[in-house]
Design an enzyme around this catalytic site. Structure first.
Site, PDB file in Angstrom:
ATOM      1  N   GLU A 158      40.330  18.137  12.417  1.00 40.37           N
ATOM      2  CA  GLU A 158      39.652  18.139  11.291  1.00 40.37           C
ATOM      3  C   GLU A 158      38.522  17.083  10.556  1.00 40.37           C
ATOM      4  OE1 GLU A 158      42.677  18.546   8.163  1.00 40.37           O
ATOM      5  OE2 GLU A 158      43.493  20.551   8.741  1.00 40.37           O
ATOM      6  N   HIS A 191      41.047  25.087   3.863  1.00 40.17           N
ATOM      7  CA  HIS A 191      42.865  25.295   3.683  1.00 40.17           C
ATOM      8  C   HIS A 191      43.309  26.365   2.799  1.00 40.17           C
ATOM      9  CE1 HIS A 191      42.231  21.084   4.955  1.00 40.17           C
ATOM     10  NE2 HIS A 191      43.652  21.029   5.380  1.00 40.17           N
TER      11      HIS A 191
END
Length: 302
Positions: A158, A191
């Site tokens: 990420e 997310h």
């Protein structure tokens, strides 16, 4: 590709480069949007009936995100202005530098530990910290796929994708203060894919929406902090280590504090407040670019 614009419109590439190199907003933001779509899509390319914590799902997603990590740097390599590459390598602008590496590894982590002074004091009080001195804890951890995902693969992939590959593009279009707000939004939106998984697990729609909105909120806030660390330090390792630490700590357990006896509860609340105030006070100083030998093209605008 890169467009040449006036220095009044965009920040100049710092130092003695003798000019300015920029990307249009359509190119930089568009590229970042595509990268984020590729990252999320890679998690669902596999047709599996298992949930996200099943070993086969985790292994497949490990493979997926590592493929994305191979693809994403090509956006930086192909879209970055040639004027930037006259002074820096692609790895340098992505935060992989030797100068200031030691400082970038430890100072942001210590700063974040100040922020978590409350939760750390609770752990110290209840003795959880003792397990970290047990070799068996670490031996079991490195064999646990969920632990590896949360502490290594997720922070690595990420931060590499959303910070190291996106921010060098955005910083060729926007001033740092603006660029640091764009990637967190993409990070938070990325997310939201957990909505699908929660619904598949049979959780009520209202609960899923509330949990997902809360997750979007705090991942966006963390994304701003992470982007701030990357931009100010010019190092990938700074947000990576902090991300791993925050994943380990999790969201502060306020209920545990409330369940403590009165005297102890007020003491922990004091540590929570002291940690937040200390973090705010120390943030400007401990992220001073010169501490990290940050002379990258956006440093002059900090």
């Amino acid at each position: 590709m890169a467009n040449e614009m006036t220095t009044e419109q965009h920040p100049a590439v710092g130092g003695d480069a003798g000019g300015a190199a920029y990307l249009s907003p359509l190119v930089s933001v568009g590229a970042c949007f595509v990268i984020s779509i590729i990252y999320v899509a890679s998690l669902y390319v596999w047709n599996s009936k298992h949930d996200r914590d099943h070993p086969s799902t985790i292994k497949r997603r490990f493979f997926s995100v590592f493929v994305v990590m191979l693809v994403a740097p090509f956006f930086v390599l192909t879209l970055t202005s040639k004027d930037v590459f006259q002074r820096y390598t692609v790895w340098q602008i992505m935060g992989f530098r030797q100068e200031g590496l030691f400082t970038a590894t430890f100072v942001p982590l210590l700063l974040t530990m100040v922020l978590f002074l409350g939760p750390l004091s609770v752990q110290l009080s209840n003795g959880i910290w003792r397990i970290y001195s047990e070799p068996m804890y670490w031996m079991n951890a490195v064999r646990n796929l969920v632990w590896l995902r949360n502490h290594l693969v997720a922070p690595l992939s990420e931060e590499f994708t959303f910070r190291a590959c996106m921010l060098p593009l955005l910083l060729q279009t926007f001033r740092p203060s603006i660029a640091m707000l764009i990637t967190p939004l993409l990070f938070g939106l990325a997310h939201l894919h957990h909505i699908k998984e929660r619904l598949q697990n049979g959780r009520p729609l209202r609960e899923v929406l509330i949990v997902s909105f809360f997750q979007f909120f705090y991942t966006t806030i963390f994304g701003i902090y992470s982007a701030h660390l990357f931009v100010r330090s010019g190092h990938f390792v700074a947000p990576f280590v902090v991300h791993a630490f925050c994943n380990h700590m999790g969201f502060p357990d306020v209920q545990e504090v409330q369940s403590q006896p009165h005297r102890k509860k007020y003491l922990f609340v004091g540590f929570y407040v002291l940690g937040l105030v200390g973090w705010i006070a120390l943030l400007p100083t401990l992220t001073t670019p010169s501490w990290y030998a940050n002379n990258l093209f956006w440093a002059a605008e900090l």
